[in-house]
Every structure is written in structure tokens, then in C-alpha cells.
Motif scaffolding. Structure first.
Motif, short mmCIF file in Angstrom:
data_model
loop_
_atom_site.label_atom_id
_atom_site.label_comp_id
_atom_site.label_asym_id
_atom_site.label_seq_id
_atom_site.Cartn_x
_atom_site.Cartn_y
_atom_site.Cartn_z
N PRO A 112 -36.96 22.84 18.38
CA PRO A 112 -35.85 23.03 19.33
C PRO A 112 -34.91 21.83 19.42
N PHE A 113 -35.36 20.69 18.93
CA PHE A 113 -34.52 19.48 19.06
C PHE A 113 -33.81 19.16 17.76
N SER A 114 -33.85 20.08 16.83
CA SER A 114 -33.35 19.75 15.50
C SER A 114 -32.33 20.77 15.03
N LYS A 115 -31.83 20.51 13.84
CA LYS A 115 -30.89 21.43 13.20
C LYS A 115 -31.53 22.78 12.89
N LEU A 116 -32.88 22.83 12.95
CA LEU A 116 -33.55 24.10 12.68
C LEU A 116 -33.12 25.17 13.66
N MET A 117 -32.52 24.73 14.76
CA MET A 117 -32.00 25.67 15.75
C MET A 117 -30.88 26.54 15.21
N HIS A 118 -30.49 26.31 13.95
CA HIS A 118 -29.50 27.24 13.38
C HIS A 118 -30.05 28.66 13.39
N LEU A 119 -31.38 28.76 13.45
CA LEU A 119 -32.00 30.09 13.58
C LEU A 119 -31.45 30.84 14.79
N GLY A 120 -31.31 30.13 15.90
CA GLY A 120 -30.76 30.79 17.09
C GLY A 120 -29.24 30.74 17.12
N GLY A 121 -28.70 29.63 16.64
CA GLY A 121 -27.27 29.39 16.76
C GLY A 121 -26.41 30.37 15.99
N ILE A 122 -26.92 30.82 14.87
CA ILE A 122 -26.08 31.69 14.04
C ILE A 122 -25.69 32.96 14.79
N SER A 159 -18.11 27.37 21.14
CA SER A 159 -17.94 27.03 19.73
C SER A 159 -18.34 25.58 19.47
N ILE A 160 -17.82 24.69 20.28
CA ILE A 160 -18.07 23.26 20.07
C ILE A 160 -19.55 22.95 20.23
N LYS A 161 -20.12 23.47 21.28
CA LYS A 161 -21.53 23.18 21.55
C LYS A 161 -22.41 23.66 20.41
N VAL A 162 -22.16 24.89 19.96
CA VAL A 162 -22.97 25.43 18.87
C VAL A 162 -22.71 24.66 17.58
N PHE A 163 -21.44 24.39 17.31
CA PHE A 163 -21.11 23.71 16.05
C PHE A 163 -21.63 22.26 16.02
N MET A 164 -21.79 21.66 17.20
CA MET A 164 -22.35 20.32 17.25
C MET A 164 -23.83 20.35 16.88
N ASP A 165 -24.49 21.47 17.21
CA ASP A 165 -25.95 21.52 17.08
C ASP A 165 -26.48 22.07 15.77
N ILE A 166 -25.78 23.03 15.16
CA ILE A 166 -26.50 23.82 14.15
C ILE A 166 -26.18 23.49 12.70
N CYS A 167 -25.29 22.58 12.44
CA CYS A 167 -24.99 22.28 11.03
C CYS A 167 -26.25 21.76 10.35
N VAL A 168 -26.56 22.29 9.16
CA VAL A 168 -27.73 21.79 8.43
C VAL A 168 -27.32 20.86 7.28
N ARG A 169 -26.01 20.60 7.18
CA ARG A 169 -25.51 19.76 6.10
C ARG A 169 -25.94 20.27 4.72
N CYS A 170 -25.70 21.56 4.50
CA CYS A 170 -26.05 22.15 3.21
C CYS A 170 -25.03 21.77 2.15
N GLY A 171 -23.85 21.36 2.59
CA GLY A 171 -22.85 20.87 1.64
C GLY A 171 -21.96 21.95 1.06
N ALA A 172 -22.12 23.20 1.49
CA ALA A 172 -21.29 24.27 0.92
C ALA A 172 -19.80 24.05 1.20
N CYS A 173 -19.49 23.40 2.30
CA CYS A 173 -18.09 23.19 2.67
C CYS A 173 -17.44 22.04 1.91
N ALA A 174 -18.27 21.18 1.32
CA ALA A 174 -17.77 19.88 0.86
C ALA A 174 -16.54 19.99 -0.04
#
Lengths: 353, 542
Positions: free
Chosen positions: A278-288, B85-100
């Protein structure tokens, strides 16, 4: 040497060591307390995160339109990439979540001879990501056999599909057998390794990667590796593990004797992953699910979206505008709402004073 | 200025390899040619925005308020609640690099901080430090860093190297939209008075005079009158546009850039011819407004509030003039604002009718709430119903390709309407390669208020991917005309074409239409709207 991935690697070894040393001494801690705690942190943390996002407003409808809009009846709309109906949004989200549609578009830019730029389909990231996630899902579902008694038919079927190369020779004199090889575990390890290695070896990927990118991948590789180790190479007492798992889910936890330390490393890794989630980027599971560029209707000119915090702003009214430019407008023959007094404006101002 | 801009052969030597040092250790270098001048304090003051004072980006002291860190922190916090949008976008990026490598500025400069992922990380790093547990516990190992003056300068430099084109957002598996992040980041910067003048002054102008260029009502009318003179010379017809007329059928709003500079002026002439044609033939009454004489909205490059303040004029004017509905001209970000913000901000526009084309009877269902129709939709409908008399052969010396403008493409999805219109009025049309058009279109490199003169290197670098694709069809099919539906394109692309693909001109869609449009009672035309001979008329030219 990049201290970001080295630190992550060291962290994984440290975690393994902790479980290796700690579990035999404190099996109830690693077998009962920490797993319970991890699940609690995961559930509470996950829910709080999603609630946190949900509490934030969605002031504007900002879908990214990925295709032709709905406009004139004879122009073919891209119903899923530019959805104007709820069904369209549903399909768009389903394609995104189940098939990683946007990632499938991925291209790689290349500067060719004669300074010509080209963009080629680059499906390996998509393939690796898809393999990784589905292998993870299948592995997870397969593990339900440890938590359910009797094991449901659906899970047995999944195992049958996932497993291959089952070989058993059973005679009185010769007893030889290989357990079925599960593809999911191997694919999970391989895909995670691929995702890790591309971060290491592609210069720009290394440049953008943080420890929080390496760490979860290494942790998952550790989980897959210890799982594979237990299944195919070291002997573990499956019955005892099932007993432990059933104890946990029925809230009658007990520690069966003599479970291999490898199992405790495996379990500790999983606990860490759950608590870290929950404290990590793995939350993309919920965020998407909450991404406004994907989950909103692109019918924004047809239906008004309401901003909950819309507030009045200072505007320059027509009246103020005409007041400033009235003389010039009249002179240029532009219509005005209020005709100027017969005397010039400066005069009237003076008169007022 | 332009003289110091590197030559095309130099600029194209791009190294896309990142530096050895970790990006947080690479200090920002605000380089001449890559940034726009600071906002004029008078403009900032006129709008009542904070911290109006003269300042210079390349000087050490940016003259910030004492508590600037606190202002930013609180501004950040407030917007996390206001924008999911901002809150979610701040949290969920996994840095996969597709946008680079999807960003025209990264492709054109090789600067890794122009990879959309890193542009966002510039902000995320501060977010993690200020608002997340991991960031507070692990600091840099969690990708967190405190806000310092150097970080602020880095924000400013790179948030004004993004044109909010949304191309990266198409490729992001979570739909993370850098435009949203840039808009938010610029909004924060504006809390400290850190705007660029190419945005701040047009905004102040627009607020006062109704348009970005500060054209006052009488001058606006004069400029249009000049076009009428030119039109008379070319066609022998005197067109007589209406201004600020009440109860017209349609109120027409378009970017003022097209009234001001070539080649946009030819598009403006195109509008005039079209409206005259429709009036003569079908009795349609269209009015222009001097108060709402701007379709574009540089406020949207400043803050959501400023966007709303400028956009308000459209509906205010419609309320006053009482047209049935509004027709919008060719513009990019104007249509992003109209499509995704206007109705929410300043609607509901319940004082107008759901738009119906009185000539064809077509109901524009997709615009029934905003009551605003795009001229490409309007034209496509007219042409489909055979309501325009067209002679496409008049455009035969133009070999045309179409540049999808970012906002109509990715903030609207208007892709096929302009193509249908252009193909109906021009016989020679070729598409650029598939990965560079439609929803994958490349920005002109000067969007979001960056089309100033002092940042020519930045603009030309940003225009490289677009220009490179034009070059491909120029060499393969002999394309000599780049059509677009955006006033900033028309202001920016001619320079880019001169720089990267000499021999290609830029045109608006409506200009091509007006060239082909057979006006009732017109004299035999020998030239197009630019005064260039029509095909087969090269001799007739005196």
C-alpha cells in the motif's frame, strides 16, 4: 555501480537472512504474527489509499481521446478509444486492465541514416508486463489450494492447465516421479527477471529507476525463486504447510513442527510484499481504476460535467469593456449597448466631479 | 535570438544517452534559446495574480516571497484534494519508461528530464518528501527530495519545456497525463509569480481587450476590413461581416492570431468568404464579436482559475448577443478548453439552443450541452449534404498533408472531419506515417504558450518529430502544403518548415475550402487567397 539496485539487492538478502535465522527460533512470529500483521496492513493500507484517492474531487472530465470522436452520424466513431457511452468506457477500461492496451501501442523511436526518425512497434515491454502479471495471478490462484479444504475443482483445473511434464513411474521396485512443472512460477521468475534486467541495461531505464522500482521486482523474484526451490529441489512438508495455512485462515493458528526454513523465507517475503504494497507504486493495481483520463466518458460537449468546487471568478464584463472602448466603438460603427452622451465622455466625468 | 539558434545540421546531432550521475545530482542549466522571458510585472498585476515584480530566470535571485516554500507546500496540498488526477498520478507511476521516447522535446533535445516520466518525477520527488510515509522514512531511497531553490528552478525550466500535448498519455498504461501535471505545476509556479511573458501578457491583453494580441474593438474591425479589401480584389465580391450583432443565427469565435499574422490571415479570409456564401445562398446570419474576439485561452497555461476567467467571455457574450449557438474556428487548445472545461466552468449554456445546422437540418448531438460546434464539423456536414459549390481543382497546385493538432486529436478526437473537408476541396492529399498522425500526432513544438522568439532552439528541437514526418511525405510525394486546424500551428509551423523542411507552406483548413468555394457572382479568379496564381493561371497573372 548503482547504489539504488545494490541497496535493493542487499535489502532482499537481509530479509532472507532474518527469516533464515529468525524462523527456527521464533516460528510463531514468522509463521503467525507477521503474516497476520502483513495482511492487516495490506487490507487497511490498500483501502485507505483508495479511499484517499476517492475523496479527492474530479473537477473536470479529462479523458485522453485515443480515436475518432462521436460527431456526425456518417463518421465512424472509435467507440472504445473515445467512448461516449458507459459501455464504451467499460470496454476501454477492461481492455486496459486485462490486455494493457495502451502499453501495446508502445513504439521505439530510432534515428536512422539521413536523419530520418522512425517509430517501430516495441512489444517486449507489453509482452513482459503481460506475462508477469498473468503469471502472478495464476500463481496466486494456485496457492488458494493451501487455504481451501477441499480444494475447489476450478483450482484443480487451473493447476492442470498450468502444469505440464508430469512424470510418474510407480512399480514395486522402481518408484520415480517428477512433480508437474507449473509454467506460471517459471514465467513469473523469468518475466520479473526481464523487467529487472531492462532497468539495469537500458541506459534511460536505469536513469529513471528508483530503489522502489528494483526492490519489489527483486522481492517477487525472491518469492518465485524460493517457491520453485521448495517445489522442485528441496524437500518441504506440504501437508504441514497446508496445516499452517488452514490454521491461519480459520483463525486457529498453530505451528506444525519441522517446516523447512526455505518456506519461512518464502512466507516472510510474501509478508513483506503485502505490507509494502500500500505504500508503494504497486498501488497502480488500485489506481488504474481511478485514472480520470481513462475511466471518464468522452461525451463532454454533450453532457455537462459538474465540478464540486466550482467557484465564481472575477471576469471582465462586457459592460466594463464597452465603458472603456465605447467612443472608439461608436466611431468605428460598431454597435454598443449604451450610446454615449452627446457630449464627450471626459466632459461628463468632469461634470460629475 | 534567431541568429544564435544552431543550424539544423547541428541541432539534429542529438545524444539520447543520459548522464552518468543520478538525475537528482544533475543541476538545472537554464540555457539561452531554451526558455522564454519572465512575465512582465504589469501583466501579472493587471490580472491581480501574486508576486508581480521584474525578474530574470538566469539571475541568481528570483525575488520570491519569503515564505515561498510554504506557499508551494500548501498549494500542493490543496490541489491534491481538488484534483484526483494529480493525487493518483503522483502515486501510481511505475516508471516503465513507455512514455520516454514519445515526447517531442525528448526526441528533439535528448535531455532526459524531458522524458515525461522524469518531468513528472521532478514534482513527485517533492510530493514524496512532503506527503508520503516512505518519502519521509527513506528520503532519497524512496525517490524523495526536499524543495530547494534549485529544484524550483528545475521545475520552472522543464514545466515550460512541455507543450501539454498529451502524446505520452496515449501510451501510458495508466493514462498518466503529463499535460495535467504540467498544468498543475504551472499553477503552483504562478502562486509565486513565475510565469513567462509570452503567456502572461497575452492573458492580460485578452482579459482587457477580448483577445491575446490586445487588439481594441475598432482596430479589430479595421483588420477584418483589410481582409474584405483583399477578398474583393481576388474575387470581385465585397463581403460584409457582422460585428457584435444581436440575435444572429450563429456567434463565431476564433483565435485572434488568425486576424493578425500570415498565414493565419488567409484562414480568416476563408471564414469571411464562407459566411458570405452561406448568407447569400441560405440566408445564414453569422456575427463576430469584438468582446469575445479570442478563441484561444492562454489562461489555461496559467491556472484553472485564469482559464475560467478568460473563457467566461464566450458564454457571457452569447448571453448578451443571443445567437442560437456558437461556432468555433480552427484552434488547438481552444478546443481542449471548450471540450473539457468550458461547460463545467462557465455553463450550463441553457440560454442557447442545442445546435442544429439550419441549412442541412443536422443536429449536432455531440455538442448539445456546450452549444458550440467546430467549424470542421460544420463544414463536413455542409459538404456531405452538397451545400457548398466547390471547385477543388483550384487547389491542384497544392499537394497537401494534414497535421492533427494535439488538442483536437487527444482532447477531443476530431480526426476524420477535417480530413473529409480537406479531401473534398483538394485533389492531392497524402498522409504522414501512421505513428505521427491522429491520436499519435506530434506537437508543433510551440504549444502551451511557448511560441516566443527568444526560445527558438527549444521550439525547433520540439518541432523535429513533426517536421521529420513532413519531410518524409515532402520527399516521397512532393507534399508542399501542410494543413492544420490550429492557429498556433499556423504561427509556429512556418518557422519549423523553413528550418527543417524548406519548400513546405502551412495552411488552415478553411483557407483551402475558400480557395475552392465558388462564390455567387464572383469574377474569374486568377489567384488563391495568398495572391498566388491558381493552377493554369500562371500566365494570367499580371
Amino acid at each position: 555501480m548503482n547504489k539504488f539496485y545494490m541497496s535493493s539487492l542487499l535489502a532482499i538478502f537481509a530479509l532472507a537472512l532474518i527469516a533464515w535465522v529468525g524462523a527456527p527460533a521464533l516460528p510463531w512470529l514468522f509463521g503467525i504474527v507477521l503474516p497476520y500483521l502483513a495482511v492487516a496492513v495490506f487490507v487497511v493500507g490498500f483501502v485507505r489509499r483508495v479511499m484517499g484517492w476517492s475523496r479527492s474531487a474530479v473537477p473536470f472530465a479529462i479523458p485522453t481521446t485515443g480515436g475518432q470522436q462521436r460527431s456526425l452520424p456518417w463518421i465512424k466513431q472509435a467507440k472504445f478509444d473515445n467512448p461516449s457511452s458507459k459501455t464504451g468506457v467499460f470496454v476501454r477500461m477492461a481492455l486496459e486492465i486485462l490486455t494493457f492496451r495502451s502499453l501495446f501501442r508502445n513504439t521505439r523511436m530510432k534515428m536512422n541514416e539521413g536523419n530520418r526518425l522512425s517509430y517501430h512497434l516495441e512489444i517486449f515491454l507489453w509482452l513482459g508486463a503481460l506475462a508477469f502479471h498473468y503469471a502472478f495471478l495464476v500463481t496466486l490462484l494456485r496457492h488458494m489450494r493451501f487455504f481451501l479444504e477441499p480444494v475447489p475443482g476450478a483450482i484443480q483445473m487451473l493447476e492442470a492447465v498450468d502444469g505440464f511434464f508430469r512424470l510418474e513411474i510407480l512399480y514395486d521396485s522402481v518408484q520415480f516421479g517428477l512433480p508437474g512443472v507449473y509454467m506460471s512460477g517459471l514465467v513469473l521468475l523469468a518475466a520479473a527477471a526481464y523487467l529487472f534486467l531492462r532497468r539495469l541495461f537500458i541506459a534511460n531505464m536505469r536513469y529513471i529507476s528508483l530503489p522502489s522500482d528494483y526492490f519489489p521486482l527483486l522481492l517477487i523474484m525472491g518469492i518465485a525463486f524460493t517457491g520453485i526451490l521448495m517445489r522442485y529441489f528441496t524437500k518441504v512438508d506440504i501437508a504441514a504447510i497446508k496445516q499452517l495455512a488452514m490454521g491461519l485462515v480459520t483463525f486457529q493458528p498453530s505451528i506444525p513442527a519441522a517446516i523447512s526454513p526455505v518456506f519461512y523465507i518464502h512466507l516472510f517475503f510474501v509478508s513483506v510484499l503485502l505490507a509494502y504494497f500500500p505504500f508503494s507504486k504497486l498501488m497502480h493495481l488500485g489506481g488504474i481504476f481511478l485514472s480520470p483520463t481513462r475511466n471518464m466518458l468522452a461525451n463532454t460537449r454533450e453532457v455537462r460535467h459538474v465540478n464540486p468546487w466550482n467557484y465564481p471568478v472575477k471576469v471582465h464584463t462586457y459592460e466594463a469593456y464597452e465603458n472603456e472602448f465605447r467612443e472608439k466603438m461608436v466611431e468605428a460603427g460598431l454597435p454598443v449597448d449604451k450610446m454615449p452622451e452627446s457630449a464627450p465622455e471626459e466632459m461628463t466625468e468632469e461634470e460629475k466631479e | 535570438m534567431a541568429d544564435e539558434t544552431p543550424k539544423a545540421e547541428e541541432l539534429i546531432q542529438i545524444d539520447h544517452r543520459p548522464p552518468a550521475k543520478q538525475w537528482m545530482d544533475v543541476p538545472v542549466n537554464i540555457r539561452k534559446g531554451m526558455y522564454c522571458y519572465a512575465s512582465n510585472p504589469k501583466s501579472v498585476e493587471y490580472l491581480g495574480l501574486p508576486n508581480a515584480r521584474p525578474w530574470n530566470p538566469i539571475e541568481e535571485d528570483w525575488k520570491l516571497p519569503e515564505n515561498w516554500q510554504q506557499i508551494l507546500h500548501e498549494g500542493f496540498k490543496e490541489r491534491l484534494e481538488k484534483f484526483r488526477s494529480i493525487k493518483v498520478f503522483m502515486d501510481i507511476c511505475v516508471r516503465c519508461g513507455a512514455c520516454a521516447d514519445k515526447c517531442h522535446f525528448f526526441i528533439g533535445t535528448g535531455d532526459p528530464k524531458n522524458m515525461p516520466v522524469l518531468r513528472a518525477e521532478l514534482l513527485r520527488s517533492v510530493y514524496r518528501n512532503d506527503f508520503t510515509l516512505m518519502g519521509k522514512l527513506l528520503g532519497r531511497y524512496a525517490g524523495a527530495r526536499p524543495m530547494t531553490i534549485d529544484v524550483l528552478k528545475e521545475w520552472w525550466y522543464y514545466l515550460f519545456q512541455c507543450t501539454e500535448c498529451r502524446r505520452c498519455s496515449v501510451f501510458c498504461p495508466y493514462g498518466i497525463d503529463t499535460a495535467e501535471i504540467t498544468m498543475f505545476g504551472r499553477e503552483l509556479l504562478n502562486l509565486l509569480g513565475l510565469n513567462i511573458d509570452w503567456i502572461a501578457t497575452p492573458v492580460a491583453n485578452c482579459y482587457r481587450t477580448g483577445n491575446h494580441l490586445g487588439i481594441q474593438p475598432h482596430a479589430f474591425k479595421d483588420m477584418i476590413d483589410f481582409f474584405c479589401d483583399d477578398i474583393e480584389e481576388i474575387t470581385g465580391i465585397r463581403v460584409e461581416p457582422n460585428f457584435n450583432q444581436k440575435n444572429a443565427d450563429i456567434l463565431f469565435i476564433t483565435p485572434s492570431g488568425d486576424v493578425f499574422a500570415d498565414p493565419g490571415t488567409y484562414t480568416a479570409m476563408g471564414y469571411l468568404l464562407l459566411f458570405h456564401f452561406l448568407k447569400e445562398k441560405y440566408g445564414l446570419n453569422v456575427t463576430w464579436s469584438t468582446y469575445a474576439s479570442e478563441g484561444g485561452n492562454f489562461g489555461s497555461f496559467t491556472s484553472h482559475e485564469t482559464m475560467k476567467r478568460l473563457n467566461a467571455k464566450m458564454y457571457l457574450e452569447a448571453k448578451r448577443l443571443k445567437p442560437k449557438w456558437i461556432l468555433g474556428g480552427e484552434c488547438g487548445h481552444m478546443w481542449r478548453v471548450i471540450t473539457q472545461y468550458m461547460d463545467t466552468m462557465n455553463g450550463p449554456a441553457d440560454f442557447m439552443e442545442a445546435p442544429v445546422n439550419p441549412i442541412t437540418g443536422t443536429r449536432f448531438e455531440n455538442a448539445k450541452s456546450t452549444k458550440m460546434v467546430h467549424i470542421a464539423e460544420f463544414l463536413a456536414d455542409l459538404i456531405k449534404h452538397g451545400k457548398l459549390d466547390l471547385d477543388p481543382s483550384r487547389n491542384d497546385n497544392k499537394i497537401v498533408t494534414f497535421h492533427d493538432s494535439c488538442n483536437p486529436a487527444r482532447g477531443m478526437g476530431m480526426l476524420d472531419e477535417p480530413r473529409y473537408v480537406i479531401k473534398s476541396v483538394a485533389n492531392h492529399f497524402f498522409e504522414m506515417p501512421a505513428n505521427t498522425i491522429r491520436e499519435q500526432t506530434f506537437c508543433c513544438g510551440s504549444g502551451s504558450g511557448l511560441n516566443a522568439g527568444e526560445n527558438m532552439e527549444e521550439r525547433m528541437a520540439g518541432a523535429l518529430p513533426r517536421s521529420n514526418a513532413v519531410k518524409y511525405v515532402h520527399e516521397k510525394h512532393g507534399v508542399n502544403m501542410l494543413a492544420c486546424v490550429c492557429a498556433i500551428d499556423r504561427a509556429a509551423l512556418p518557422a519549423a518548415m523553413d528550418y527543417w523542411v524548406p519548400g513546405v507552406d502551412v495552411t488552415g483548413m478553411t483557407e483551402l475550402v475558400a480557395n475552392a468555394l465558388i462564390m455567387p457572382g464572383e469574377q474569374e479568379r486568377t489567384t488563391d487567397l495568398r495572391g498566388e496564381p491558381l493552377p493554369g493561371m500562371e500566365e494570367a497573372d499580371e
